[in-house]
Design a protein around this motif. Structure first.
Motif, PDB file in Angstrom:
ATOM      1  N   ILE A 180       8.387  14.757 -17.898  1.00 51.70           N
ATOM      2  CA  ILE A 180       7.685  13.636 -18.526  1.00 51.70           C
ATOM      3  C   ILE A 180       8.722  12.745 -19.188  1.00 51.70           C
ATOM      4  CG2 ILE A 180       6.088  12.963 -20.363  1.00 51.70           C
ATOM      5  CD1 ILE A 180       4.585  15.521 -19.889  1.00 51.70           C
ATOM      6  N   VAL A 181       8.580  11.448 -19.006  1.00 50.14           N
ATOM      7  CA  VAL A 181       9.480  10.481 -19.627  1.00 50.14           C
ATOM      8  C   VAL A 181       8.711   9.718 -20.703  1.00 50.14           C
ATOM      9  CG1 VAL A 181      10.987   8.498 -19.273  1.00 50.14           C
ATOM     10  CG2 VAL A 181      10.778  10.239 -17.483  1.00 50.14           C
ATOM     11  N   ASN A 182       9.242   9.725 -21.911  1.00 52.86           N
ATOM     12  CA  ASN A 182       8.635   9.003 -23.024  1.00 52.86           C
ATOM     13  C   ASN A 182       9.524   7.847 -23.445  1.00 52.86           C
ATOM     14  OD1 ASN A 182       6.582  11.004 -23.330  1.00 52.86           O
ATOM     15  ND2 ASN A 182       8.032  12.285 -24.455  1.00 52.86           N
ATOM     16  N   ALA A 183       8.922   6.676 -23.591  1.00 52.57           N
ATOM     17  CA  ALA A 183       9.622   5.587 -24.264  1.00 52.57           C
ATOM     18  C   ALA A 183       9.491   5.828 -25.761  1.00 52.57           C
ATOM     19  CB  ALA A 183       9.005   4.246 -23.890  1.00 52.57           C
ATOM     20  N   MET A 242       0.956  11.728 -33.339  1.00 49.44           N
ATOM     21  CA  MET A 242       2.321  11.300 -33.080  1.00 49.44           C
ATOM     22  C   MET A 242       3.169  12.524 -32.781  1.00 49.44           C
ATOM     23  SD  MET A 242       5.065   9.751 -35.725  1.00 49.44           S
ATOM     24  CE  MET A 242       5.213  11.375 -36.382  1.00 49.44           C
ATOM     25  N   GLN A 243       3.895  12.433 -31.693  1.00 48.12           N
ATOM     26  CA  GLN A 243       4.809  13.520 -31.367  1.00 48.12           C
ATOM     27  C   GLN A 243       6.218  13.071 -31.704  1.00 48.12           C
ATOM     28  OE1 GLN A 243       5.057  14.494 -27.236  1.00 48.12           O
ATOM     29  NE2 GLN A 243       6.173  16.380 -27.587  1.00 48.12           N
ATOM     30  N   THR A 253       8.295   7.310 -32.470  1.00 45.84           N
ATOM     31  CA  THR A 253       7.048   7.336 -31.734  1.00 45.84           C
ATOM     32  C   THR A 253       7.278   7.766 -30.298  1.00 45.84           C
ATOM     33  OG1 THR A 253       7.196   5.101 -30.842  1.00 45.84           O
ATOM     34  CG2 THR A 253       6.355   5.330 -33.086  1.00 45.84           C
ATOM     35  N   SER A 254       6.199   7.959 -29.589  1.00 46.72           N
ATOM     36  CA  SER A 254       6.269   8.313 -28.176  1.00 46.72           C
ATOM     37  C   SER A 254       5.268   7.475 -27.406  1.00 46.72           C
ATOM     38  CB  SER A 254       5.959   9.800 -27.988  1.00 46.72           C
ATOM     39  OG  SER A 254       5.746  10.104 -26.628  1.00 46.72           O
ATOM     40  N   SER A 255       5.632   7.085 -26.198  1.00 49.00           N
ATOM     41  CA  SER A 255       4.716   6.293 -25.380  1.00 49.00           C
ATOM     42  C   SER A 255       3.534   7.108 -24.877  1.00 49.00           C
ATOM     43  CB  SER A 255       5.468   5.674 -24.192  1.00 49.00           C
ATOM     44  OG  SER A 255       6.089   6.678 -23.413  1.00 49.00           O
ATOM     45  N   ILE A 256       3.567   8.421 -25.014  1.00 51.30           N
ATOM     46  CA  ILE A 256       2.390   9.206 -24.646  1.00 51.30           C
ATOM     47  C   ILE A 256       1.417   9.332 -25.808  1.00 51.30           C
ATOM     48  CG2 ILE A 256       3.655  10.492 -22.882  1.00 51.30           C
ATOM     49  CD1 ILE A 256       3.723  12.888 -24.695  1.00 51.30           C
ATOM     50  N   ASP A 257       1.772   8.734 -26.937  1.00 51.91           N
ATOM     51  CA  ASP A 257       0.882   8.706 -28.086  1.00 51.91           C
ATOM     52  C   ASP A 257      -0.154   7.597 -27.892  1.00 51.91           C
ATOM     53  OD1 ASP A 257      -0.212   9.278 -30.536  1.00 51.91           O
ATOM     54  OD2 ASP A 257       1.649   9.025 -31.666  1.00 51.91           O
ATOM     55  N   HIS A 258      -1.028   7.423 -28.870  1.00 52.70           N
ATOM     56  CA  HIS A 258      -2.062   6.397 -28.815  1.00 52.70           C
ATOM     57  C   HIS A 258      -1.428   5.019 -28.687  1.00 52.70           C
ATOM     58  CE1 HIS A 258      -5.483   3.913 -30.089  1.00 52.70           C
ATOM     59  NE2 HIS A 258      -6.240   4.935 -29.733  1.00 52.70           N
ATOM     60  N   HIS A 259      -2.073   4.128 -27.953  1.00 50.18           N
ATOM     61  CA  HIS A 259      -1.478   2.811 -27.662  1.00 50.18           C
ATOM     62  C   HIS A 259      -1.277   1.957 -28.920  1.00 50.18           C
ATOM     63  CE1 HIS A 259      -5.326   0.678 -28.260  1.00 50.18           C
ATOM     64  NE2 HIS A 259      -5.877   1.748 -27.700  1.00 50.18           N
ATOM     65  N   SER A 260      -1.993   2.269 -29.991  1.00 52.80           N
ATOM     66  CA  SER A 260      -1.901   1.445 -31.205  1.00 52.80           C
ATOM     67  C   SER A 260      -0.896   1.974 -32.220  1.00 52.80           C
ATOM     68  CB  SER A 260      -3.275   1.350 -31.877  1.00 52.80           C
ATOM     69  OG  SER A 260      -3.694   2.628 -32.356  1.00 52.80           O
ATOM     70  N   VAL A 261      -0.099   2.981 -31.834  1.00 51.44           N
ATOM     71  CA  VAL A 261       0.680   3.707 -32.835  1.00 51.44           C
ATOM     72  C   VAL A 261       1.729   2.831 -33.527  1.00 51.44           C
ATOM     73  CG1 VAL A 261       2.370   4.595 -31.168  1.00 51.44           C
ATOM     74  CG2 VAL A 261       1.936   5.854 -33.274  1.00 51.44           C
ATOM     75  N   ILE A 262       2.406   1.952 -32.779  1.00 52.34           N
ATOM     76  CA  ILE A 262       3.441   1.139 -33.424  1.00 52.34           C
ATOM     77  C   ILE A 262       2.812   0.182 -34.429  1.00 52.34           C
ATOM     78  CG2 ILE A 262       5.177  -0.656 -33.023  1.00 52.34           C
ATOM     79  CD1 ILE A 262       6.012   0.800 -30.514  1.00 52.34           C
ATOM     80  N   GLY A 263       1.701  -0.433 -34.076  1.00 45.42           N
ATOM     81  CA  GLY A 263       1.014  -1.299 -35.023  1.00 45.42           C
ATOM     82  C   GLY A 263       0.554  -0.538 -36.257  1.00 45.42           C
ATOM     83  N   PHE A 264       0.113   0.700 -36.050  1.00 44.06           N
ATOM     84  CA  PHE A 264      -0.313   1.516 -37.185  1.00 44.06           C
ATOM     85  C   PHE A 264       0.846   1.780 -38.133  1.00 44.06           C
ATOM     86  CE2 PHE A 264      -0.491   5.815 -39.017  1.00 44.06           C
ATOM     87  CZ  PHE A 264      -1.627   5.707 -39.802  1.00 44.06           C
ATOM     88  N   TYR A 265       1.977   2.194 -37.583  1.00 50.57           N
ATOM     89  CA  TYR A 265       3.107   2.502 -38.448  1.00 50.57           C
ATOM     90  C   TYR A 265       3.659   1.255 -39.137  1.00 50.57           C
ATOM     91  CZ  TYR A 265       3.035   7.253 -36.717  1.00 50.57           C
ATOM     92  OH  TYR A 265       2.645   8.537 -36.429  1.00 50.57           O
ATOM     93  N   ARG A 266       3.625   0.128 -38.447  1.00 49.83           N
ATOM     94  CA  ARG A 266       4.074  -1.105 -39.095  1.00 49.83           C
ATOM     95  C   ARG A 266       3.157  -1.450 -40.262  1.00 49.83           C
ATOM     96  NH1 ARG A 266       6.774  -5.573 -35.205  1.00 49.83           N
ATOM     97  NH2 ARG A 266       7.632  -6.069 -37.245  1.00 49.83           N
ATOM     98  N   ALA A 267       1.866  -1.235 -40.098  1.00 49.28           N
ATOM     99  CA  ALA A 267       0.928  -1.486 -41.182  1.00 49.28           C
ATOM    100  C   ALA A 267       1.153  -0.539 -42.353  1.00 49.28           C
ATOM    101  CB  ALA A 267      -0.505  -1.357 -40.671  1.00 49.28           C
ATOM    102  N   CYS A 268       1.790   0.605 -42.076  1.00 49.35           N
ATOM    103  CA  CYS A 268       2.087   1.582 -43.133  1.00 49.35           C
ATOM    104  C   CYS A 268       3.473   1.376 -43.740  1.00 49.35           C
ATOM    105  CB  CYS A 268       1.967   2.995 -42.583  1.00 49.35           C
ATOM    106  SG  CYS A 268       0.273   3.469 -42.121  1.00 49.35           S
ATOM    107  N   GLY A 269       4.171   0.295 -43.337  1.00 46.87           N
ATOM    108  CA  GLY A 269       5.443  -0.033 -43.962  1.00 46.87           C
ATOM    109  C   GLY A 269       6.679   0.317 -43.171  1.00 46.87           C
ATOM    110  N   PHE A 270       6.514   0.800 -41.945  1.00 49.36           N
ATOM    111  CA  PHE A 270       7.662   1.165 -41.114  1.00 49.36           C
ATOM    112  C   PHE A 270       8.022  -0.003 -40.191  1.00 49.36           C
ATOM    113  CE2 PHE A 270       5.820   5.171 -42.348  1.00 49.36           C
ATOM    114  CZ  PHE A 270       6.906   6.014 -42.522  1.00 49.36           C
ATOM    115  N   GLU A 271       9.326  -0.169 -39.963  1.00 47.76           N
ATOM    116  CA  GLU A 271       9.796  -1.201 -39.052  1.00 47.76           C
ATOM    117  C   GLU A 271      10.693  -0.576 -37.985  1.00 47.76           C
ATOM    118  OE1 GLU A 271       9.034  -4.359 -38.680  1.00 47.76           O
ATOM    119  OE2 GLU A 271       7.573  -4.220 -40.322  1.00 47.76           O
TER     120      GLU A 271
END
Length: 215
Positions: free
Chosen positions: A27-30, A1-2, A159-177
């Motif tokens: 570079i443009v990151n969402a 994660m960047q 998060t950054s859109s250049i990170d792994h595609h599963s990153v948002i799901g990972f962080y949500r599973a860790c308690g982040f919204e």
């Protein structure tokens, strides 16, 4: 994660719908901002975490780039040894190295304790050789265990859109919204020379302006 240290940017309200092209070399990151307000029970068995208060600059740089170069992290490449020493001389800056049961170094987590009684996770990741072993959630569990001990009212990251595609799901599973979204425009570190040109081949390197009809 960047991630990049700092508060939530100001909202831009005059954005019209549609595609936009940025200059070559950019570079443009969402970006998605996410937060946790309380620990997640039974998240995972935490990895052993070692806080390093005075990291050796060469080792820190190697760890940072070993984990982050595939995702275009380049901050450590821009920092001198003196910059790294000064950065971690600030007691609000925390860096932890995570270790598996064989005491192998598998990843790192950095966070910053803000004056507003909140903690920002600034960098987090596993070495590429440590992925696929179920260690990501355990590394996060170890990092959050250390962070919640400081009794912040929230822990946040983005998060950054250049990170792994599963990153948002990972962080949500860790308690982040998620609580906000935006974008970031940066110089491509492969062009400015802080990372090798073959880093992160999954992210297009565009250094020449497109000209209609040119080959």
């Amino acid at each position: 994660m960047q991630v990049t240290e700092g508060t939530l940017p100001d909202e831009i309200t005059d954005l019209a719908s549609g595609y936009r092209r940025v200059p070559a070399g950019k570079i443009v990151n969402a970006v998605t901002w996410m937060e946790a307000r309380a620990p997640t029970p039974d998240l995972a068995r935490p990895l052993a975490m070692t806080r390093v208060t005075k990291p050796d600059p060469a080792i820190y740089r190697a760890v940072f780039l070993g984990i982050g170069a595939p995702w275009l992290w380049d901050r450590a490449a821009e920092m001198s040894d003196a910059d790294i020493a000064a950065h971690f001389a600030d007691p609000r800056q925390h860096i932890y190295y995570g270790h598996d049961e064989s005491d192998g170094h598998v990843g790192m987590a950095e966070f910053r304790v803000a004056d507003s009684n909140e903690i920002e996770i600034t960098y987090f990741g596993l070495f590429p050789s440590s992925t696929g072993r179920g260690l990501g959630k355990r590394l996060m569990a170890g990092a959050l265990d250390q962070a919640w001990r400081l009794h912040p009212h929230r822990i946040w990251l983005h998060t950054s859109s250049i990170d792994h595609h599963s990153v948002i799901g990972f962080y949500r599973a860790c308690g982040f919204e998620p609580y906000a979204a935006g974008f970031e425009i940066t110089d491509d570190p492969r062009i400015k020379g802080t990372l090798p040109r073959d880093a992160a081949p999954q992210i297009p390197l565009i250094e020449t302006e497109w000209v209609p009809g040119a080959r």
